[in-house]
Design a protein around this motif. Structure first.
Motif, PDB file in Angstrom:
ATOM      1  N   THR A  51      43.818  55.398  67.523  1.00 51.32           N
ATOM      2  CA  THR A  51      43.417  54.208  66.771  1.00 51.32           C
ATOM      3  C   THR A  51      44.162  53.009  67.335  1.00 51.32           C
ATOM      4  N   ASP A  52      43.505  51.870  67.270  1.00 52.99           N
ATOM      5  CA  ASP A  52      44.088  50.616  67.704  1.00 52.99           C
ATOM      6  C   ASP A  52      43.567  49.530  66.783  1.00 52.99           C
ATOM      7  N   ASN A  53      44.469  48.818  66.135  1.00 55.67           N
ATOM      8  CA  ASN A  53      44.105  47.757  65.196  1.00 55.67           C
ATOM      9  C   ASN A  53      43.161  48.270  64.104  1.00 55.67           C
ATOM     10  N   GLY A  54      43.356  49.533  63.699  1.00 57.95           N
ATOM     11  CA  GLY A  54      42.558  50.109  62.621  1.00 57.95           C
ATOM     12  C   GLY A  54      41.235  50.712  63.051  1.00 57.95           C
ATOM     13  N   TYR A  55      40.884  50.683  64.336  1.00 57.37           N
ATOM     14  CA  TYR A  55      39.621  51.235  64.827  1.00 57.37           C
ATOM     15  C   TYR A  55      39.879  52.455  65.698  1.00 57.37           C
ATOM     16  N   PHE A  56      39.084  53.506  65.494  1.00 58.65           N
ATOM     17  CA  PHE A  56      39.157  54.706  66.307  1.00 58.65           C
ATOM     18  C   PHE A  56      38.609  54.404  67.697  1.00 58.65           C
ATOM     19  N   TYR A  57      39.183  55.012  68.728  1.00 55.87           N
ATOM     20  CA  TYR A  57      38.614  54.908  70.075  1.00 55.87           C
ATOM     21  C   TYR A  57      38.709  56.251  70.778  1.00 55.87           C
ATOM     22  N   SER A  58      37.838  56.432  71.766  1.00 55.10           N
ATOM     23  CA  SER A  58      37.838  57.628  72.591  1.00 55.10           C
ATOM     24  C   SER A  58      37.524  57.220  74.026  1.00 55.10           C
ATOM     25  N   PHE A  59      38.288  57.758  74.981  1.00 60.96           N
ATOM     26  CA  PHE A  59      38.083  57.461  76.397  1.00 60.96           C
ATOM     27  C   PHE A  59      38.275  58.739  77.193  1.00 60.96           C
ATOM     28  N   TRP A  60      37.292  59.063  78.041  1.00 64.45           N
ATOM     29  CA  TRP A  60      37.387  60.247  78.896  1.00 64.45           C
ATOM     30  C   TRP A  60      36.671  59.960  80.202  1.00 64.45           C
ATOM     31  N   GLU A  61      37.275  60.383  81.296  1.00 67.72           N
ATOM     32  CA  GLU A  61      36.650  60.284  82.615  1.00 67.72           C
ATOM     33  C   GLU A  61      37.023  61.515  83.431  1.00 67.72           C
ATOM     34  N   GLN A  62      36.090  61.923  84.267  1.00 66.90           N
ATOM     35  CA  GLN A  62      36.322  63.108  85.092  1.00 66.90           C
ATOM     36  C   GLN A  62      37.288  62.800  86.231  1.00 66.90           C
ATOM     37  N   SER A  63      37.151  61.637  86.860  1.00 70.51           N
ATOM     38  CA  SER A  63      38.068  61.244  87.930  1.00 70.51           C
ATOM     39  C   SER A  63      38.459  59.786  87.748  1.00 70.51           C
ATOM     40  N   SER A  64      39.634  59.452  88.234  1.00 71.11           N
ATOM     41  CA  SER A  64      40.209  58.125  88.016  1.00 71.11           C
ATOM     42  C   SER A  64      39.348  57.003  88.591  1.00 71.11           C
ATOM     43  N   GLY A  65      39.361  55.860  87.920  1.00 71.59           N
ATOM     44  CA  GLY A  65      38.641  54.698  88.406  1.00 71.59           C
ATOM     45  C   GLY A  65      38.069  53.822  87.312  1.00 71.59           C
ATOM     46  N   ALA A  66      38.156  54.252  86.061  1.00 69.14           N
ATOM     47  CA  ALA A  66      37.605  53.463  84.950  1.00 69.14           C
ATOM     48  C   ALA A  66      38.737  53.011  84.035  1.00 69.14           C
ATOM     49  N   ALA A  83      34.613  55.236  92.487  1.00 71.16           N
ATOM     50  CA  ALA A  83      35.394  56.471  92.379  1.00 71.16           C
ATOM     51  C   ALA A  83      35.259  57.112  90.993  1.00 71.16           C
ATOM     52  N   SER A  84      34.773  56.369  90.022  1.00 69.18           N
ATOM     53  CA  SER A  84      34.633  56.884  88.656  1.00 69.18           C
ATOM     54  C   SER A  84      33.515  57.904  88.586  1.00 69.18           C
ATOM     55  N   GLN A  85      33.742  58.958  87.809  1.00 63.93           N
ATOM     56  CA  GLN A  85      32.720  59.979  87.578  1.00 63.93           C
ATOM     57  C   GLN A  85      32.710  60.367  86.109  1.00 63.93           C
ATOM     58  N   ASN A  86      31.506  60.495  85.551  1.00 65.54           N
ATOM     59  CA  ASN A  86      31.333  60.994  84.186  1.00 65.54           C
ATOM     60  C   ASN A  86      32.268  60.317  83.185  1.00 65.54           C
ATOM     61  N   VAL A  87      32.052  59.047  82.954  1.00 64.36           N
ATOM     62  CA  VAL A  87      32.881  58.270  82.041  1.00 64.36           C
ATOM     63  C   VAL A  87      32.221  58.234  80.661  1.00 64.36           C
ATOM     64  N   VAL A  88      33.001  58.557  79.623  1.00 63.07           N
ATOM     65  CA  VAL A  88      32.531  58.482  78.239  1.00 63.07           C
ATOM     66  C   VAL A  88      33.572  57.680  77.450  1.00 63.07           C
ATOM     67  N   ALA A  89      33.113  56.609  76.807  1.00 61.55           N
ATOM     68  CA  ALA A  89      34.042  55.765  76.061  1.00 61.55           C
ATOM     69  C   ALA A  89      33.332  55.170  74.859  1.00 61.55           C
ATOM     70  N   GLY A  90      34.088  54.906  73.814  1.00 61.20           N
ATOM     71  CA  GLY A  90      33.507  54.260  72.651  1.00 61.20           C
ATOM     72  C   GLY A  90      34.570  53.901  71.636  1.00 61.20           C
ATOM     73  N   ARG A  91      34.148  53.107  70.685  1.00 65.80           N
ATOM     74  CA  ARG A  91      35.045  52.673  69.616  1.00 65.80           C
ATOM     75  C   ARG A  91      34.290  52.817  68.308  1.00 65.80           C
ATOM     76  N   GLY A  92      34.964  53.258  67.269  1.00 69.18           N
ATOM     77  CA  GLY A  92      34.283  53.571  66.036  1.00 69.18           C
ATOM     78  C   GLY A  92      34.796  52.835  64.822  1.00 69.18           C
TER      79      GLY A  92
END
Length: 96
Positions: A51-66, A83-92
């Motif tokens: 959580t950051d400032n009261g909001y949930f977040y999620s970040f995942w990447e297969q390889s570095s670059g994002a 160089a980024s592969q399979n990036v999944v990110a969001g805030r809730g």
């Protein structure tokens, strides 16, 4: 008469000081009460959730670059390169 004049000046000075103090206190309350008050952005560079400032977040990447940058009010941005592969990110949702 001289004592009365001195007393009136002293009271005016005291009233002015109290007004200034109340105005400063009100300004502090307003700054902290504003939604999305200015704050430094947080940049996420490795797989994580939290959580950051009261909001949930999620970040995942297969390889570095994002990178994911968390802004105020639930906003975020996502940057990646070739160089980024399979990036999944969001805030809730905002937590109570």
């Amino acid at each position: 008469m001289n004592t009365l004049t001195h007393e009136m000046r002293r009271r005016r000075g005291l009233v002015a000081a109290v007004r200034s103090l109340l105005a400063a206190a009100a300004a502090v309350v307003v700054v902290f009460a504003l939604p999305g008050a200015v704050q430094a952005a947080t940049t996420i560079t490795s797989n994580s959730t939290g959580t950051d400032n009261g909001y949930f977040y999620s970040f995942w990447e297969q390889s570095s670059g994002a990178t994911m940058t968390l802004g105020s009010g639930g906003n975020y941005s996502l940057n990646w390169n070739t160089a980024s592969q399979n990036v999944v990110a969001g805030r809730g949702w905002a937590s109570a």
